[in-house]
Write an enzyme that holds these catalytic residues in place. Sequence first.
Site, PDB file in Angstrom:
ATOM      1  NE  ARG A 240      -3.469  -2.804   0.043  1.00 38.51           N
ATOM      2  CZ  ARG A 240      -3.280  -3.603  -0.862  1.00 38.51           C
ATOM      3  NH1 ARG A 240      -1.818  -3.687  -1.283  1.00 38.51           N
ATOM      4  NH2 ARG A 240      -3.601  -5.011  -0.523  1.00 38.51           N
TER       5      ARG A 240
ATOM      6  CB  SER B 243      -8.675  -2.329   4.700  1.00 38.61           C
ATOM      7  OG  SER B 243      -9.429  -4.166   4.849  1.00 38.61           O
TER       8      SER B 243
ATOM      9  CD  GLU C 104      -5.188   0.141   3.013  1.00 43.46           C
ATOM     10  OE1 GLU C 104      -4.881  -1.395   4.108  1.00 43.46           O
ATOM     11  OE2 GLU C 104      -6.124   0.199   2.353  1.00 43.46           O
TER      12      GLU C 104
HETATM   13  P1  FAD Z   1      -8.409   8.448  -2.999  1.00 46.59           P
HETATM   14  O1  FAD Z   1      -8.742   7.898  -1.713  1.00 46.59           O
HETATM   15  O2  FAD Z   1      -9.364  10.000  -3.331  1.00 46.59           O
HETATM   16  O3  FAD Z   1      -7.042   8.772  -2.560  1.00 46.59           O
HETATM   17  C1  FAD Z   1      -5.994   7.965  -1.919  1.00 46.59           C
HETATM   18  C2  FAD Z   1      -4.784   8.657  -2.584  1.00 46.59           C
HETATM   19  O4  FAD Z   1      -4.608   8.727  -3.990  1.00 46.59           O
HETATM   20  C3  FAD Z   1      -4.744  10.583  -2.038  1.00 46.59           C
HETATM   21  O5  FAD Z   1      -3.156  10.419  -1.634  1.00 46.59           O
HETATM   22  C4  FAD Z   1      -4.217  10.710  -3.677  1.00 46.59           C
HETATM   23  O6  FAD Z   1      -4.205  12.043  -3.218  1.00 46.59           O
HETATM   24  C5  FAD Z   1      -3.975  10.297  -4.175  1.00 46.59           C
HETATM   25  N1  FAD Z   1      -3.871  10.111  -5.340  1.00 46.59           N
HETATM   26  C6  FAD Z   1      -5.523   9.942  -6.110  1.00 46.59           C
HETATM   27  N2  FAD Z   1      -5.368  10.015  -7.636  1.00 46.59           N
HETATM   28  C7  FAD Z   1      -4.416  10.196  -7.774  1.00 46.59           C
HETATM   29  C8  FAD Z   1      -3.321  10.555  -8.689  1.00 46.59           C
HETATM   30  N3  FAD Z   1      -3.898  10.794 -10.086  1.00 46.59           N
HETATM   31  N4  FAD Z   1      -2.570  11.120  -8.380  1.00 46.59           N
HETATM   32  C9  FAD Z   1      -1.387  10.980  -8.078  1.00 46.59           C
HETATM   33  N5  FAD Z   1      -2.705  10.428  -6.679  1.00 46.59           N
HETATM   34  C10 FAD Z   1      -3.351  10.656  -7.004  1.00 46.59           C
HETATM   35  N6  FAD Z   1      -7.948  -0.604  -1.464  1.00 46.59           N
HETATM   36  C11 FAD Z   1      -7.423  -1.775  -1.654  1.00 46.59           C
HETATM   37  O7  FAD Z   1      -5.534  -1.576  -2.611  1.00 46.59           O
HETATM   38  N7  FAD Z   1      -7.529  -2.675  -1.249  1.00 46.59           N
HETATM   39  C12 FAD Z   1      -9.163  -3.158  -1.434  1.00 46.59           C
HETATM   40  O8  FAD Z   1      -9.471  -4.346  -1.576  1.00 46.59           O
HETATM   41  C13 FAD Z   1      -9.795  -2.403  -0.850  1.00 46.59           C
HETATM   42  N8  FAD Z   1     -10.961  -3.131  -1.181  1.00 46.59           N
HETATM   43  C14 FAD Z   1     -12.225  -1.466  -0.511  1.00 46.59           C
HETATM   44  C15 FAD Z   1     -13.415  -1.174  -0.188  1.00 46.59           C
HETATM   45  C16 FAD Z   1     -14.224  -0.380  -0.535  1.00 46.59           C
HETATM   46  C17 FAD Z   1     -16.028  -0.963   0.297  1.00 46.59           C
HETATM   47  C18 FAD Z   1     -13.859   0.381  -0.114  1.00 46.59           C
HETATM   48  C19 FAD Z   1     -14.695   1.641   0.699  1.00 46.59           C
HETATM   49  C20 FAD Z   1     -12.078   0.892  -0.397  1.00 46.59           C
HETATM   50  C21 FAD Z   1     -11.156  -0.190  -0.596  1.00 46.59           C
HETATM   51  N9  FAD Z   1     -10.425  -0.202  -0.729  1.00 46.59           N
HETATM   52  C22 FAD Z   1      -9.719  -0.974  -1.255  1.00 46.59           C
HETATM   53  C23 FAD Z   1      -9.824   1.568  -0.831  1.00 46.59           C
HETATM   54  C24 FAD Z   1      -9.401   2.390  -1.832  1.00 46.59           C
HETATM   55  O9  FAD Z   1     -10.371   1.892  -2.992  1.00 46.59           O
HETATM   56  C25 FAD Z   1      -9.045   1.646  -2.392  1.00 46.59           C
HETATM   57  O10 FAD Z   1      -7.479   3.212  -1.754  1.00 46.59           O
HETATM   58  C26 FAD Z   1      -8.132   2.995  -3.900  1.00 46.59           C
HETATM   59  O11 FAD Z   1      -6.850   2.248  -4.802  1.00 46.59           O
HETATM   60  C27 FAD Z   1      -7.870   4.776  -3.723  1.00 46.59           C
HETATM   61  O12 FAD Z   1      -8.197   5.164  -4.884  1.00 46.59           O
HETATM   62  P2  FAD Z   1      -9.078   7.228  -4.871  1.00 46.59           P
HETATM   63  O13 FAD Z   1      -9.058   7.270  -5.925  1.00 46.59           O
HETATM   64  O14 FAD Z   1     -10.193   6.202  -3.874  1.00 46.59           O
HETATM   65  O15 FAD Z   1      -8.154   7.397  -4.154  1.00 46.59           O
END
Ligand code: FAD
Length: 301
Positions: free
Chosen positions: A174, A224, A294
């Site tokens: 992560r 998580s 996380e």
């Molecule tokens: P955000 O939450 O919007 O941002 C997260 C970070 O990424 C921030 O620091 C942001 O600045 C950065 N970021 C976003 N976009 C960019 C970009 N274009 N360039 C650079 N940095 C950027 N995660 C897992 O790893 N595995 C799982 O199985 C998993 N299951 C999930 C299940 C559910 C129901 C939910 C709600 C979440 C889950 N997650 C899981 C967490 C999450 O979906 C992941 O971490 C996902 O990759 C975050 O993406 P996001 O676009 O929502 O990022």
Amino acid sequence: MEQWIAELREAGVGRILINEPLADYTTWKIGGPADVLIIPSSRDEITSAVRLLHKHGIPWTNLGRGSNMLVSDRGIRGVVIKPGEGLDYVRFDGTLVHAGASYSFIKLSVMAGKEGLTGLEFAGGIPGTVGGAVYMNAGAHGSDVSRIFSSAEIVLDTGELVRYGAEDMEFSYRHSVLHQRRGIVLEATFRLEEGERKEIAASMASYKERRLRTQPLQLPCAGSVFRNPPGDHAARLIQEAGLKGVRAGGAEVSEQHANFIVNTGQATAEDVLTLIARIQGTVRDRFGIDLVPEVLVVGER
Ligand code: FAD
């Protein structure tokens, strides 16, 4: 109006929203306002925005789908940049797939399967964007972004455009180099392999069934909350510490999955932070293990 906001408008960096509440931009449905939210719809608009903010020394934060973020109740000072529509694309080129920053990681997984490409099955239940997945090295079911990552086009906070290969990304659990070197992913390229459509669809269906059975997907959450400590599972520790169902205000440790905190309706960021601290304290007292979040906590406290 501040001079720099006027300059952003003049430069045409996309939609600019002032004092915009962020709760609806996160899957937890929690969070105060951003002073300024910019939604650029092209890579040029993002690059221009970053260069102007760099010139004026204005702090900025980047938001994807907000599925791994806890935005504080006071919200975020300065600017939040959320890549918009023009970066919501996917392009297949043999076994390579190029996806824009705001493209859904779940859709990417489904599209790759339909193309008969294997490697992205693990992403079928990760509800973020491609940019967020690269930043987080998102993963599940024994795989993660680092296994399929080929390269990404990134605008650094200085405004410089770079292309990072896997060797530049310093991926670990992560984690990616972007946690230290600030920048926005504009496009990512993944290298997949040819596979059997039927087999791909079957593993995706079984992963989906497992998620629906084990995760509280009917309530707002952020997946998580804690990282798994080496050799163990945060959910097991929280459950054995007797914390399932414990509440703070509108936030609750899920009965279905102990490593999820759900928003039962009116939860605030403070409610979630109170639960996080309580879980950490109880697990430390009981097992001597420090749980590390996380989810990323952002904004003014
Ligand atoms: P955000 O939450 O919007 O941002 C997260 C970070 O990424 C921030 O620091 C942001 O600045 C950065 N970021 C976003 N976009 C960019 C970009 N274009 N360039 C650079 N940095 C950027 N995660 C897992 O790893 N595995 C799982 O199985 C998993 N299951 C999930 C299940 C559910 C129901 C939910 C709600 C979440 C889950 N997650 C899981 C967490 C999450 O979906 C992941 O971490 C996902 O990759 C975050 O993406 P996001 O676009 O929502 O990022």
